[in-house]
Design a protein around this motif. Structure first.
Motif, PDB file in Angstrom:
ATOM      1  N   SER A  23       0.808  -1.216   0.000  1.00 37.28           N
ATOM      2  CA  SER A  23       0.000   0.000   0.000  1.00 37.28           C
ATOM      3  C   SER A  23       0.848   1.277   0.000  1.00 37.28           C
ATOM      4  CB  SER A  23      -0.960   0.000   1.194  1.00 37.28           C
ATOM      5  OG  SER A  23      -0.258  -0.104   2.412  1.00 37.28           O
ATOM      6  N   SER A  24       2.151   1.121  -0.186  1.00 35.77           N
ATOM      7  CA  SER A  24       3.020   2.291  -0.310  1.00 35.77           C
ATOM      8  C   SER A  24       4.167   1.931  -1.251  1.00 35.77           C
ATOM      9  CB  SER A  24       3.565   2.706   1.058  1.00 35.77           C
ATOM     10  OG  SER A  24       4.598   1.839   1.460  1.00 35.77           O
ATOM     11  N   ASP A  25       4.958   2.922  -1.594  1.00 40.96           N
ATOM     12  CA  ASP A  25       6.122   2.678  -2.457  1.00 40.96           C
ATOM     13  C   ASP A  25       7.338   2.306  -1.634  1.00 40.96           C
ATOM     14  OD1 ASP A  25       4.607   3.299  -4.661  1.00 40.96           O
ATOM     15  OD2 ASP A  25       5.224   5.397  -4.707  1.00 40.96           O
ATOM     16  N   LYS A  26       7.116   1.944  -0.382  1.00 39.77           N
ATOM     17  CA  LYS A  26       8.187   1.628   0.556  1.00 39.77           C
ATOM     18  C   LYS A  26       9.024   0.454   0.028  1.00 39.77           C
ATOM     19  CE  LYS A  26       7.026   2.298   4.788  1.00 39.77           C
ATOM     20  NZ  LYS A  26       7.759   3.484   5.099  1.00 39.77           N
ATOM     21  N   ALA A  27      10.329   0.606   0.084  1.00 39.19           N
ATOM     22  CA  ALA A  27      11.259  -0.458  -0.288  1.00 39.19           C
ATOM     23  C   ALA A  27      12.118  -0.782   0.920  1.00 39.19           C
ATOM     24  CB  ALA A  27      12.139  -0.015  -1.449  1.00 39.19           C
ATOM     25  N   LEU A  28      12.561  -2.009   1.006  1.00 40.69           N
ATOM     26  CA  LEU A  28      13.440  -2.378   2.116  1.00 40.69           C
ATOM     27  C   LEU A  28      14.690  -1.517   2.091  1.00 40.69           C
ATOM     28  CD1 LEU A  28      13.365  -6.277   2.146  1.00 40.69           C
ATOM     29  CD2 LEU A  28      12.418  -4.729   3.842  1.00 40.69           C
ATOM     30  N   PRO A  29      15.083  -1.008   3.249  1.00 40.06           N
ATOM     31  CA  PRO A  29      16.314  -0.211   3.269  1.00 40.06           C
ATOM     32  C   PRO A  29      17.533  -1.095   3.026  1.00 40.06           C
ATOM     33  CG  PRO A  29      15.411  -0.470   5.488  1.00 40.06           C
ATOM     34  CD  PRO A  29      14.436  -1.115   4.541  1.00 40.06           C
ATOM     35  N   ASN A  30      18.559  -0.497   2.485  1.00 42.22           N
ATOM     36  CA  ASN A  30      19.821  -1.179   2.284  1.00 42.22           C
ATOM     37  C   ASN A  30      20.542  -1.216   3.632  1.00 42.22           C
ATOM     38  OD1 ASN A  30      22.627  -1.591   1.827  1.00 42.22           O
ATOM     39  ND2 ASN A  30      22.343  -1.007  -0.304  1.00 42.22           N
ATOM     40  N   VAL A  31      20.937  -2.393   4.074  1.00 44.11           N
ATOM     41  CA  VAL A  31      21.614  -2.527   5.367  1.00 44.11           C
ATOM     42  C   VAL A  31      22.838  -1.618   5.438  1.00 44.11           C
ATOM     43  CG1 VAL A  31      22.884  -4.117   6.869  1.00 44.11           C
ATOM     44  CG2 VAL A  31      20.756  -4.859   5.808  1.00 44.11           C
ATOM     45  N   ASP A  32      23.580  -1.519   4.342  1.00 46.60           N
ATOM     46  CA  ASP A  32      24.798  -0.701   4.342  1.00 46.60           C
ATOM     47  C   ASP A  32      24.509   0.771   4.618  1.00 46.60           C
ATOM     48  OD1 ASP A  32      26.398  -2.910   3.909  1.00 46.60           O
ATOM     49  OD2 ASP A  32      26.325  -2.704   1.721  1.00 46.60           O
ATOM     50  N   SER A  33      23.282   1.228   4.335  1.00 48.75           N
ATOM     51  CA  SER A  33      22.942   2.626   4.608  1.00 48.75           C
ATOM     52  C   SER A  33      22.610   2.841   6.089  1.00 48.75           C
ATOM     53  CB  SER A  33      21.752   3.057   3.750  1.00 48.75           C
ATOM     54  OG  SER A  33      20.557   2.425   4.183  1.00 48.75           O
ATOM     55  N   LEU A  34      22.382   1.762   6.826  1.00 49.85           N
ATOM     56  CA  LEU A  34      22.005   1.856   8.239  1.00 49.85           C
ATOM     57  C   LEU A  34      23.186   1.683   9.191  1.00 49.85           C
ATOM     58  CD1 LEU A  34      18.784  -0.349   8.065  1.00 49.85           C
ATOM     59  CD2 LEU A  34      18.896   2.155   8.125  1.00 49.85           C
ATOM     60  N   ILE A  35      24.313   1.198   8.657  1.00 50.92           N
ATOM     61  CA  ILE A  35      25.456   0.876   9.512  1.00 50.92           C
ATOM     62  C   ILE A  35      26.712   1.589   9.034  1.00 50.92           C
ATOM     63  CG2 ILE A  35      24.583  -1.387  10.210  1.00 50.92           C
ATOM     64  CD1 ILE A  35      26.543  -2.554   8.073  1.00 50.92           C
ATOM     65  N   LYS A  36      27.721   1.564   9.890  1.00 47.90           N
ATOM     66  CA  LYS A  36      29.057   2.014   9.522  1.00 47.90           C
ATOM     67  C   LYS A  36      30.028   1.138  10.302  1.00 47.90           C
ATOM     68  CE  LYS A  36      28.958   5.689  12.971  1.00 47.90           C
ATOM     69  NZ  LYS A  36      29.049   7.122  13.230  1.00 47.90           N
ATOM     70  N   LYS A  37      31.270   1.168   9.918  1.00 50.63           N
ATOM     71  CA  LYS A  37      32.289   0.398  10.619  1.00 50.63           C
ATOM     72  C   LYS A  37      33.149   1.332  11.446  1.00 50.63           C
ATOM     73  CE  LYS A  37      33.394  -4.060   8.964  1.00 50.63           C
ATOM     74  NZ  LYS A  37      34.405  -4.924   8.395  1.00 50.63           N
TER      75      LYS A  37
END
Length: 179
Positions: free
Chosen positions: A94-108
């Motif tokens: 019901s939306s254009d929502k796409a799964l976020p990319n894990v790499d965009s949520l984390i850093k090292k």
């Protein structure tokens, strides 16, 4: 190595429901009968050759590689990416929502994975593996009266490891609920 076995990209599939006879159907709308759930992570230490490694699927016939041993004292932290409403919109289309990319949520940092922005992705639960290599994340640390994790999409990060671990598992997404 296999700690993400239950979560490998299954959250990208539509919600499934068991008909009770062992078959599954895909409902037109995601309907959940519970308001909370939990995440269980299995962590193994495996020093086999790369050619012996296989990708876990979460299916019943998945087997732990020969020579792998349950790993005690690895801590996993769950961060909420989406709440129940966001997850429902995604599953229902019901939306254009796409799964976020894990790499965009984390850093090292210093070789370890950390959440890039904890204000957008709050810490919700932690669990440490027992002697059987099992960590259960089943209490919302933001609510002392919590009886489970609120439904939603979570980023799970291995935040502490025993000294024998040379490489922590890559962070992964998992939805609660997930069949």
């Amino acid at each position: 190595l296999l700690s993400a076995a239950l979560a490998l990209s299954l959250c990208a599939m539509p919600a499934m429901a068991d008909d009770g006879d062992g078959t599954t159907t895909t409902p037109s709308k995601a309907v959940w009968t519970q308001s909370v759930g939990s995440i269980t992570v299995h962590k193994y230490e495996f020093n086999g050759a790369d050619s012996e490694q296989k990708t876990a699927t979460g299916e019943n016939n998945d087997a732990v590689p020969e020579g792998a041993h349950a790993l005690k004292d690895a801590t996993f932290t769950a961060y909420q990416v989406w709440d129940k409403d966001d997850l429902s919109e995604y599953y229902n289309g019901s939306s254009d929502k796409a799964l976020p990319n894990v790499d965009s949520l984390i850093k090292k940092e210093k070789g370890n994975y950390v959440v890039a922005d904890e204000t957008k992705t709050p810490k919700v639960a932690e669990g440490t593996t027992d002697a059987d290599g099992i960590a259960t994340l089943n209490k919302d640390i933001r609510d002392e009266n919590s009886t489970g994790l609120p439904l939603g999409l979570y980023l799970v990060v291995e935040t502490q490891s025993p000294a024998s671990v040379t490489t922590r598992c890559k962070p992964f997404l998992v939805s609660v609920p997930m069949t």
